[in-house]
Design a protein around this motif. Structure first.
Motif, PDB file in Angstrom:
ATOM      1  N   TYR A   1      13.462  -4.454 -13.807  1.00 22.57           N
ATOM      2  CA  TYR A   1      13.582  -3.596 -14.979  1.00 22.57           C
ATOM      3  C   TYR A   1      12.385  -3.793 -15.909  1.00 22.57           C
ATOM      4  O   TYR A   1      11.937  -2.851 -16.571  1.00 22.57           O
ATOM      5  CB  TYR A   1      14.883  -3.892 -15.723  1.00 22.57           C
ATOM      6  CG  TYR A   1      15.124  -2.944 -16.876  1.00 22.57           C
ATOM      7  CD1 TYR A   1      15.480  -1.624 -16.639  1.00 22.57           C
ATOM      8  CD2 TYR A   1      14.954  -3.355 -18.185  1.00 22.57           C
ATOM      9  CE1 TYR A   1      15.686  -0.740 -17.682  1.00 22.57           C
ATOM     10  CE2 TYR A   1      15.156  -2.480 -19.242  1.00 22.57           C
ATOM     11  CZ  TYR A   1      15.528  -1.181 -18.981  1.00 22.57           C
ATOM     12  OH  TYR A   1      15.712  -0.308 -20.022  1.00 22.57           O
ATOM     13  N   GLY A   2      11.871  -5.024 -15.966  1.00 20.88           N
ATOM     14  CA  GLY A   2      10.652  -5.252 -16.738  1.00 20.88           C
ATOM     15  C   GLY A   2       9.484  -4.439 -16.191  1.00 20.88           C
ATOM     16  O   GLY A   2       8.674  -3.903 -16.958  1.00 20.88           O
ATOM     17  N   LEU A   3       9.390  -4.313 -14.859  1.00 19.80           N
ATOM     18  CA  LEU A   3       8.359  -3.478 -14.253  1.00 19.80           C
ATOM     19  C   LEU A   3       8.560  -2.008 -14.613  1.00 19.80           C
ATOM     20  O   LEU A   3       7.577  -1.274 -14.806  1.00 19.80           O
ATOM     21  CB  LEU A   3       8.376  -3.645 -12.729  1.00 19.80           C
ATOM     22  CG  LEU A   3       7.921  -5.003 -12.188  1.00 19.80           C
ATOM     23  CD1 LEU A   3       8.138  -5.057 -10.683  1.00 19.80           C
ATOM     24  CD2 LEU A   3       6.464  -5.253 -12.517  1.00 19.80           C
ATOM     25  N   TYR A   4       9.808  -1.574 -14.724  1.00 18.00           N
ATOM     26  CA  TYR A   4      10.070  -0.181 -15.111  1.00 18.00           C
ATOM     27  C   TYR A   4       9.622   0.061 -16.546  1.00 18.00           C
ATOM     28  O   TYR A   4       9.026   1.104 -16.851  1.00 18.00           O
ATOM     29  CB  TYR A   4      11.564   0.119 -14.957  1.00 18.00           C
ATOM     30  CG  TYR A   4      11.904   1.570 -15.218  1.00 18.00           C
ATOM     31  CD1 TYR A   4      11.736   2.530 -14.226  1.00 18.00           C
ATOM     32  CD2 TYR A   4      12.394   1.987 -16.461  1.00 18.00           C
ATOM     33  CE1 TYR A   4      12.036   3.855 -14.456  1.00 18.00           C
ATOM     34  CE2 TYR A   4      12.699   3.316 -16.698  1.00 18.00           C
ATOM     35  CZ  TYR A   4      12.519   4.243 -15.685  1.00 18.00           C
ATOM     36  OH  TYR A   4      12.816   5.568 -15.927  1.00 18.00           O
TER      37      TYR A   4
ATOM     38  N   PHE B   1       6.854  -4.674  -1.935  1.00 14.22           N
ATOM     39  CA  PHE B   1       6.738  -3.226  -2.125  1.00 14.22           C
ATOM     40  C   PHE B   1       7.421  -2.773  -3.410  1.00 14.22           C
ATOM     41  O   PHE B   1       6.982  -1.802  -4.034  1.00 14.22           O
ATOM     42  CB  PHE B   1       7.304  -2.493  -0.917  1.00 14.22           C
ATOM     43  CG  PHE B   1       6.432  -2.565   0.297  1.00 14.22           C
ATOM     44  CD1 PHE B   1       5.237  -1.875   0.361  1.00 14.22           C
ATOM     45  CD2 PHE B   1       6.783  -3.363   1.376  1.00 14.22           C
ATOM     46  CE1 PHE B   1       4.418  -1.945   1.475  1.00 14.22           C
ATOM     47  CE2 PHE B   1       5.980  -3.444   2.495  1.00 14.22           C
ATOM     48  CZ  PHE B   1       4.785  -2.738   2.552  1.00 14.22           C
ATOM     49  N   LEU B   2       8.490  -3.443  -3.820  1.00 18.96           N
ATOM     50  CA  LEU B   2       9.148  -3.077  -5.073  1.00 18.96           C
ATOM     51  C   LEU B   2       8.232  -3.337  -6.265  1.00 18.96           C
ATOM     52  O   LEU B   2       8.299  -2.620  -7.269  1.00 18.96           O
ATOM     53  CB  LEU B   2      10.451  -3.867  -5.229  1.00 18.96           C
ATOM     54  CG  LEU B   2      11.632  -3.386  -4.387  1.00 18.96           C
ATOM     55  CD1 LEU B   2      12.808  -4.345  -4.535  1.00 18.96           C
ATOM     56  CD2 LEU B   2      12.046  -1.981  -4.781  1.00 18.96           C
TER      57      LEU B   2
ATOM     58  N   PRO C   1       4.969  -0.062 -10.842  1.00 23.06           N
ATOM     59  CA  PRO C   1       4.082   0.389 -11.926  1.00 23.06           C
ATOM     60  C   PRO C   1       2.901   1.214 -11.437  1.00 23.06           C
ATOM     61  O   PRO C   1       2.524   2.208 -12.075  1.00 23.06           O
ATOM     62  CB  PRO C   1       3.616  -0.927 -12.572  1.00 23.06           C
ATOM     63  CG  PRO C   1       4.666  -1.915 -12.229  1.00 23.06           C
ATOM     64  CD  PRO C   1       5.136  -1.521 -10.868  1.00 23.06           C
ATOM     65  N   LEU C   2       2.319   0.841 -10.312  1.00 23.84           N
ATOM     66  CA  LEU C   2       1.191   1.609  -9.795  1.00 23.84           C
ATOM     67  C   LEU C   2       1.632   2.972  -9.300  1.00 23.84           C
ATOM     68  O   LEU C   2       0.910   3.967  -9.458  1.00 23.84           O
ATOM     69  CB  LEU C   2       0.509   0.838  -8.664  1.00 23.84           C
ATOM     70  CG  LEU C   2      -0.297  -0.378  -9.084  1.00 23.84           C
ATOM     71  CD1 LEU C   2      -0.847  -1.095  -7.861  1.00 23.84           C
ATOM     72  CD2 LEU C   2      -1.441   0.026  -9.994  1.00 23.84           C
TER      73      LEU C   2
ATOM     74  N   ARG D   1       5.189   2.178 -20.412  1.00 18.64           N
ATOM     75  CA  ARG D   1       4.024   1.929 -21.268  1.00 18.64           C
ATOM     76  C   ARG D   1       2.743   2.440 -20.609  1.00 18.64           C
ATOM     77  O   ARG D   1       1.861   2.992 -21.278  1.00 18.64           O
ATOM     78  CB  ARG D   1       3.913   0.432 -21.571  1.00 18.64           C
ATOM     79  CG  ARG D   1       5.083  -0.108 -22.393  1.00 18.64           C
ATOM     80  CD  ARG D   1       4.923  -1.581 -22.693  1.00 18.64           C
ATOM     81  NE  ARG D   1       6.033  -2.105 -23.458  1.00 18.64           N
ATOM     82  CZ  ARG D   1       6.126  -2.056 -24.784  1.00 18.64           C
ATOM     83  NH1 ARG D   1       5.135  -1.510 -25.481  1.00 18.64           N
ATOM     84  NH2 ARG D   1       7.160  -2.541 -25.416  1.00 18.64           N
ATOM     85  N   LEU D   2       2.623   2.254 -19.293  1.00 20.78           N
ATOM     86  CA  LEU D   2       1.446   2.766 -18.590  1.00 20.78           C
ATOM     87  C   LEU D   2       1.393   4.287 -18.657  1.00 20.78           C
ATOM     88  O   LEU D   2       0.322   4.875 -18.868  1.00 20.78           O
ATOM     89  CB  LEU D   2       1.477   2.305 -17.130  1.00 20.78           C
ATOM     90  CG  LEU D   2       1.120   0.848 -16.845  1.00 20.78           C
ATOM     91  CD1 LEU D   2       1.316   0.538 -15.370  1.00 20.78           C
ATOM     92  CD2 LEU D   2      -0.310   0.548 -17.261  1.00 20.78           C
TER      93      LEU D   2
END
Length: 293
Positions: free
Chosen positions: A267-270, A211-212, A216-217, A275-276
């Motif tokens: 943090y990479g997902l954040y 779930f974490l 990004p979505l 960027r998204l």
């Protein structure tokens, strides 16, 4: 006249429920079918998959053993060359499956656990189909532009979900088991781990990561709705890092190696979310410019 026709064509709350019912039934049926299949494949699901992270042959545990052996060689060389006192014991890097036994303390414990595992497997594996049914339900209310924008909804959510699930299973679960199995407050104490505690650790850690990885979505849809922006995410980047650090500290064993291993991809997902959000804003600006031209 047009307004009256539009109002008459709008569905009531109970009509929406009637339209939603077959999608819910099909989604629940998919979960039940996959759950029954998981129930019948208990040796594969339980012995191979869920008990995998406690085995010395598990890929992550073999990697930890290799890291431990390399560290022992490096520590021995540093001690001999510079007179340091680094610990050369590799036990902390090796899975301690021989240091604890998995036991059942309830009469119906194994059966109840079998049912719980089958249900969780049904929910996880049937997730793409359930999401597809949900998308089919909301599709008639979407405009052609919104349909085009959500075309990859099911695939994107499923991909992020299973990526997080695999990360939790191959990284977080072995680290958690390895840490707590190796932790010893006294040599007089023998670890006898309840089967519910062990499997709950594997399942909950894996599902939490699943779930974490949907972050990004989540940011994508919040940006499309205008609730957040790239500037907002950049402004609160430090606050987000602290929050992710706290979440990582909660779901990981209390050691710095595991903490870094989890907080880095989160943090990479954040940053990916930023960027998204910026990409969505640029696309929206181009559409508004084209509309006013």
């Amino acid at each position: 006249m047009k307004h009256a026709e539009q109002e008459s064509s709008e569905m009531t709350f109970f009509e929406h429920l009637d339209a939603l019912r077959p999608h819910l039934v099909r989604g629940a049926l998919a979960i039940v079918i996959v759950g029954i299949a998981a129930f019948l494949c208990k040796h594969l699901i339980i012995d191979t998959v869920l008990f995998g992270p406690k085995s010395a042959d598990f890929p992550t545990n073999r990697m930890l053993s290799w890291i431990g052996a390399e560290w022992a060689h490096l520590a021995a060389w540093l001690n001999a060359t510079f007179g340091t006192a680094f610990d050369t014991d590799v036990a902390a890097f090796q899975i301690a499956s021989d240091r604890f036994q998995v036991i059942n303390t309830s009469l119906a414990g194994q059966f109840n656990l079998h049912m719980k595992i089958s249900l969780m497997a049904g929910i996880a594996l049937a997730m793409p189909y359930v999401l597809w049914e949900f998308w089919r339900f909301v599709r008639p209310a979407l405009t052609p532009r919104e349909i085009a924008g959500t075309r990859w909804f099911v695939a994107s959510v499923s991909l992020c979900f299973f990526a997080g699930l695999l990360f939790g299973y191959f990284i977080m679960a072995p680290l958690s088991i390895n840490f707590f199995a190796n932790y010893q407050v006294s040599s007089e104490i023998t670890n006898m781990i309840d089967i519910g505690d062990y499997l709950s650790t594997v399942i909950l850690v894996s599902m939490a990561c699943a779930f974490l990885f949907e972050l990004p979505l989540l940011i994508y849809f919040l940006t499309r709705m205008g609730l957040v922006s790239a500037a907002f995410l950049k402004r609160y980047r430090r606050h987000a890092f602290v929050v992710l650090l706290i979440i990582s500290a909660i779901i990981t064993p209390p050691d710095i190696f595991s903490l870094i291993l989890v907080v880095a991809p989160l943090y990479g997902l954040y940053e990916l979310s930023i960027r998204l959000a910026a990409r969505i804003e640029r696309r929206r600006l181009r559409e508004e410019t084209a509309g006013t031209a």
